[in-house]
Design an enzyme around this catalytic site. Sequence first.
Site, PDB file in Angstrom:
ATOM      1  N   ASP A 102      11.041  -4.410   3.959  1.00 18.60           N
ATOM      2  CA  ASP A 102       9.349  -3.973   4.032  1.00 18.60           C
ATOM      3  C   ASP A 102       8.657  -5.114   3.150  1.00 18.60           C
ATOM      4  OD1 ASP A 102      10.459  -1.747   5.087  1.00 18.60           O
ATOM      5  OD2 ASP A 102       9.688  -0.391   3.799  1.00 18.60           O
ATOM      6  N   ASP A 103       7.169  -5.091   3.806  1.00 22.63           N
ATOM      7  CA  ASP A 103       6.044  -5.553   3.151  1.00 22.63           C
ATOM      8  C   ASP A 103       5.933  -7.229   3.505  1.00 22.63           C
ATOM      9  OD1 ASP A 103       6.179  -3.144   1.767  1.00 22.63           O
ATOM     10  OD2 ASP A 103       6.187  -3.899  -0.294  1.00 22.63           O
ATOM     11  N   HIS A 153       4.226  -1.658   9.489  1.00 23.33           N
ATOM     12  CA  HIS A 153       4.370  -1.033   8.265  1.00 23.33           C
ATOM     13  C   HIS A 153       2.897  -0.945   7.675  1.00 23.33           C
ATOM     14  CE1 HIS A 153       6.217   0.138   4.530  1.00 23.33           C
ATOM     15  NE2 HIS A 153       6.032  -0.669   3.748  1.00 23.33           N
ATOM     16  N   HIS A 157      -0.968  -1.588   3.854  1.00 24.08           N
ATOM     17  CA  HIS A 157      -0.128  -0.889   2.822  1.00 24.08           C
ATOM     18  C   HIS A 157      -0.827   0.196   1.958  1.00 24.08           C
ATOM     19  CE1 HIS A 157       3.511  -0.170   0.249  1.00 24.08           C
ATOM     20  NE2 HIS A 157       4.195  -0.848   1.153  1.00 24.08           N
ATOM     21  N   HIS A 247      13.056  -5.183   0.299  1.00 22.82           N
ATOM     22  CA  HIS A 247      11.651  -5.840   0.356  1.00 22.82           C
ATOM     23  C   HIS A 247      12.152  -7.174   0.504  1.00 22.82           C
ATOM     24  CE1 HIS A 247      11.032  -1.895  -1.493  1.00 22.82           C
ATOM     25  NE2 HIS A 247       9.696  -2.075  -0.738  1.00 22.82           N
TER      26      HIS A 247
END
Length: 280
Positions: A102-103, A153, A157, A247
């Site tokens: 993620d991210d 995503h 965020h 991540h």
Amino acid sequence: MKSDQRLPGRRTLLRLAAGLGTAAAVRMIVADPAGTPARYLDPAMAGAAGPPSAVRARPAGYRLQPMTAGAPARFRPAAPPVRTRPIEERPDLGRAMVLTFDDGPDPLCTPHILATLREHGVHAMFFLCGEMANDKQDLVRAIAEDGHTIGNHSWTHPLVTKLSRAGVRDELGPTSEVIERVTGAAPLWYRAPYGAWKRNSFEIGAAMGMEPMAWTVDTLDWTEPGVGTIVRRGPGGAASGVVVLSHDAGGDRSQSVAALRRYLPELLDDGYRITVPRRR
């Protein structure tokens, strides 16, 4: 760019990874569609010691029951009824696991993760933040060219449960658009930041042709607990059907890079097949 560790109460919100299967041993965790903190539905799991991410999943295969099957992955009305939580159906499909990151993308860590995955010939899922993808389009292209699955995503965020419907569209829509512009294909999957879902995000995501994607094992690599700890949490939670959360951005992810180099060959040596879900 907001990383997962910056939100108070993240431990509560991370208790999301829904499962619905044919066997009695399959467990289920859901997020409250009203946006309240996630809760356990399985009494046995509710009493387990330690954080939910530390609970070892029982063997099961992995796939998602689609909300959007047969429809083009573009902006169009979702066919009712639209469910209010991610559903993961896990019949026995062998020793298959899904690795997710993620991210990102991040110029320091993402290339190293890609190199490790390439070395071992496996594919993973990358849930990208729109602002990162827009700034690092070369990395988005590299992820796609290596055959990995790219998911949405959100753009910045945010905590989606605090957003209006318009706010959810503003986060998901531009992110899908930049991914499609760079790769030639709109994302078919999305993951809520912090694992915090609400009905609006399910409905709007479905209208954009995307399936919700949760996880079942959290490496907690964002806390930078040390390479050894991340390694133990990865293979330590290994089981058929497990979806591992890691991540590749949102902070210093050098420990995540080093841990993947260690635990990926261990998983393969143990007979696990690293795969990505397919839409039906």
